[in-house]
Design an enzyme around this catalytic site. Structure first.
Site, PDB file in Angstrom:
ATOM      1  CG  HIS A  22      -2.238   0.972   0.715  1.00  0.00           C
ATOM      2  ND1 HIS A  22      -3.007   0.797  -0.495  1.00  0.00           N
ATOM      3  CD2 HIS A  22      -2.221   2.349   0.988  1.00  0.00           C
ATOM      4  CE1 HIS A  22      -3.620   1.927  -0.651  1.00  0.00           C
ATOM      5  NE2 HIS A  22      -3.426   2.741   0.135  1.00  0.00           N
ATOM      6  CE1 TYR A  49      -2.240   7.022  -1.003  1.00  0.00           C
ATOM      7  CE2 TYR A  49      -1.833   5.489   0.458  1.00  0.00           C
ATOM      8  CZ  TYR A  49      -2.559   5.938  -0.284  1.00  0.00           C
ATOM      9  OH  TYR A  49      -4.199   6.007  -0.035  1.00  0.00           O
ATOM     10  CG  HIS A 105      -8.654   1.237  -7.376  1.00  0.00           C
ATOM     11  ND1 HIS A 105      -9.076   2.835  -7.050  1.00  0.00           N
ATOM     12  CD2 HIS A 105      -7.490   0.982  -6.634  1.00  0.00           C
ATOM     13  CE1 HIS A 105      -8.231   3.232  -6.157  1.00  0.00           C
ATOM     14  NE2 HIS A 105      -7.659   1.930  -5.753  1.00  0.00           N
ATOM     15  CG  PHE A 106      -4.153  -1.115 -10.345  1.00  0.00           C
ATOM     16  CD1 PHE A 106      -3.528  -1.371 -11.714  1.00  0.00           C
ATOM     17  CD2 PHE A 106      -4.777  -2.563  -9.789  1.00  0.00           C
ATOM     18  CE1 PHE A 106      -3.298  -2.410 -12.320  1.00  0.00           C
ATOM     19  CE2 PHE A 106      -4.329  -3.684 -10.466  1.00  0.00           C
ATOM     20  CZ  PHE A 106      -3.761  -3.720 -11.645  1.00  0.00           C
ATOM     21  CG  HIS A 107      -5.258   0.094 -15.656  1.00  0.00           C
ATOM     22  ND1 HIS A 107      -5.462  -0.977 -14.999  1.00  0.00           N
ATOM     23  CD2 HIS A 107      -4.380   0.066 -16.623  1.00  0.00           C
ATOM     24  CE1 HIS A 107      -4.229  -1.874 -15.501  1.00  0.00           C
ATOM     25  NE2 HIS A 107      -3.785  -1.292 -16.581  1.00  0.00           N
ATOM     26  NE  ARG A 151      -6.267  -8.001  -9.453  1.00  0.00           N
ATOM     27  CZ  ARG A 151      -5.593  -7.327  -8.802  1.00  0.00           C
ATOM     28  NH1 ARG A 151      -5.878  -7.111  -7.555  1.00  0.00           N
ATOM     29  NH2 ARG A 151      -4.397  -7.229  -9.190  1.00  0.00           N
ATOM     30  NE  ARG A 152      -3.535 -10.425  -8.858  1.00  0.00           N
ATOM     31  CZ  ARG A 152      -4.090 -10.375  -7.685  1.00  0.00           C
ATOM     32  NH1 ARG A 152      -5.254 -10.976  -7.348  1.00  0.00           N
ATOM     33  NH2 ARG A 152      -3.880  -9.261  -6.911  1.00  0.00           N
TER      34      ARG A 152
END
Ligand code: HAS
Length: 550
Positions: free
Chosen positions: A223, A227, A374-376, A439-440
């Protein structure tokens, strides 16, 4: 007061550029693998030489999420330190080069094992998936190399402090050091699991691995990793963007406080990636969910600060009404436009993060392709568009060139292409995720199921989005190569904003590093000690990796 005409020293520029070369090569290779994996995943394409979905996905994730981001961030931090805290000393520069080469050798080793098909374990390398030992050794080298670079940065910053006792440190340097402390503390987790668990296990020195502990140590790192991607982008938002638009930094103190809050709250929250995992007491998950909501606060502070900077500037140019300032912003300047689109997209992206962190809602989206969506939006749009925006002035600054009008126009087009491609890809990922698409997973593993028919239109939209994004990658590479080698010679500014006159004085407590690192250590101990001891004590029979230490 910082002299805004000071250029980054030529030798420091070379160091930063070395990091950017690796970052942009990673972007090219990782982006190509990204396009190919979208096509293979759709089930409509087969690649020669048995190149499979998981192999491509590993290349894509490792090169883009780990290599591109880390090299770009470290290059940018060195350039920022050199610009705002003075030219690096020969000793610091040499240490930084050693860090760079250790990281590069590590990257090359890891990439080779993946390309040989010996490490198709994805960027999270969850056990019991096992890779060739060289994959883990390469990762360890990347981490150790980054530590060496981090210590070089701390030494440089320490020298500035010593020469300027009692003074508030330059904001960009302060943020660089804060980002690097966050990285160092976070990478302790991944270093521990790689060195103590994965390397002995992959060599066959032990025959089992404690999966829960390896995942916990990974997410202790995973996590704050996000950041570590975000903070260099925030450095540009807080310090560079106000100068680019011709305005002022709203508040130096608020910017520093938000970085401190990231340091404190980004690490003791890894369980929010493990909410569905058995073996962790729900009370500890609850505590870490609460802390996750705390780490949202510095992003809200950042949003507030950006709006304030934009509004102050707009009003100084005669804008009236609630949103009159909006029209005064320099929309034709790629140095502003690319990061601005990143900010805009961070609004829905951040809302998605809050959904992920909400325990009950997490049950709906966990392990679905929603998370990939989300992470794209976060890393692949907010962070990357900001990194591109930084490259548009930093690369010519470092290479002694200028961005031509034509290149600026191409960069605006690149931003639009990227935003459209991502809108297709990420929106369809979010919707397919809500319908349960995993996913994956390769299409071949679930393509025959009745439910899969519902996901097909979204999968097509993803492939269209992925193809548009690939065009975006080609465009940004053209711009990068131009700025590095072919653009006309000249002077380009390294924009460093000044703080607004009305802003409050920065309290010195924000510079008390011992205090903040101490609070961080306490928070980590509270959030992790008891659950970690629980995991070791209740480890399944045969899971040797840590029990022998107790
Ligand atoms: Fe996340 C999963 C929660 C932010 C990246 N995240 C991931 C994964 C990645 C990732 C890579 O709680 C997948 C890992 C894997 O492979 O399994 N995430 C959050 C939360 C936030 C958050 C609460 N994530 C990020 C950022 C990332 C990132 C940033 C990369 C850079 N995330 C999660 C959770 C999971 C997760 C769960 C696990 C899901 C699962 O089950 O597996 C927060 O930090 C978000 C706060 C952000 C905001 C937005 C503030 C808006 C700003 C823009 C202002 C705009 C302006 C312009 C000024 C509150 C600052 C506007 C102008 C106008 C004119 C309108």
């Amino acid at each position: 007061m910082l002299n805004s005409n000071v250029k980054v020293d030529k030798k420091d520029a070379k160091l930063a550029m070395a990091h950017f070369y690796v970052a942009f090569i990673a972007l090219f290779l990782g982006g190509t693998a990204g396009l190919l994996q979208t096509l293979v995943r759709s089930g409509k394409f087969t690649l020669p030489a048995g190149i499979g979905y998981y192999q491509l996905l590993t290349v894509h994730g490792v090169l883009l999420a780990l290599v591109l981001t880390t090299f770009f961030a470290i290059g940018f931090l060195f350039a920022s330190l050199s610009k705002t805290a003075g030219t690096l000393s020969p000793k610091v520069r040499l240490t930084a080069w050693i860090g760079f080469w250790v990281m590069t050798i590590g990257t090359a080793s890891t990439a080779t094992t993946i390309l040989l098909g010996e490490a198709s374990v994805l960027y999270t390398f969850y056990a019991p998936l096992q890779a060739h030992p060289v994959f883990y050794i390469g990762l360890a080298l990347v981490v150790v190399g980054s530590w060496i670079s981090g210590f070089a940065m701390f030494a440089h910053f320490g020298k500035w402090k010593k020469a300027n006792p009692g003074k508030v440190t330059p904001l960009l340097s302060y943020m660089s050091v804060m980002t690097m402390i966050l990285w160092l503390v976070a990478t302790l987790g991944v270093a521990a699991t790689v060195l103590i668990q994965f390397i002995p296990w992959s060599f066959g020195w032990v025959d089992t691995i404690d999966v829960l502990i390896s995942r916990t140590l990974f997410w202790y790192f995973g996590h704050p990793l996000v950041y570590f991607w975000l903070l260099p982008a925030y450095m540009a938002w807080y310090v560079v963007i106000p100068k680019v638009i011709g305005g002022k930094i709203f508040s130096d103190a608020l910017a520093r406080l938000s970085f401190i809050l990231f340091l404190l709250f980004s690490i003791p929250v890894g369980f929010h990636h493990q909410l569905t995992e058995p073996g962790i007491d729900p009370n500890w998950k609850y505590l870490q969910v609460v802390l996750t909501f705390m780490v949202v606060i510095p992003s809200l502070m950042t949003a507030f600060s950006m709006f304030a900077s934009f509004e102050m500037y707009g009003r100084s140019k005669g804008a009236t009404g609630l949103f009159g300032w909006f029209r005064k912003l320099p929309w034709g300047d790629a140095r502003f436009f690319a990061p601005f689109m990143g900010m805009l997209i961070f609004i829905p992206a951040g809302a998605g993060g809050i959904i992920n962190a909400s325990h009950q809602l997490n049950q709906v989206i966990h392990n679905t392709i929603w998370v990939t969506g989300h992470f794209h939006l976060t890393v692949a749009t907010t962070v990357l568009l900001t990194f591109f925006g930084i490259a548009y002035w930093l690369i010519p600054h470092l290479t002694g060139r200028v961005m031509t009008k034509a290149m600026n126009k191409l960069a605006i087009i690149q931003t639009i292409v990227w935003t459209i491609g991502m809108a297709f890809m990420s929106t369809s990922m979010h919707f397919a995720g809500l319908l349960g698409a995993p996913r994956r997973s390769a299409f071949s593993t679930y393509g025959g199921s009745a439910q899969a028919a519902e996901w097909i239109p979204y999968q097509i939209a993803q492939a269209i989005g992925g193809s548009i994004l690939f065009i975006g990658i080609i465009l940004v590479l053209v711009i990068f190569v131009n700025l590095a080698f072919f653009a006309p010679k000249g002077e380009t500014e390294f924009p460093v904003g000044e703080v607004a006159e009305e802003a409050e004085k920065t309290p010195m407590i924000l510079e008390n590093w011992k205090l903040w690192v101490g609070v961080l250590a306490v928070l980590i101990l509270i959030a992790y000690t008891i659950p970690f001891v629980d995991m070791i004590q209740n480890a399944p029979p045969g899971a040797k990796s840590f029990k022998h230490l107790l």
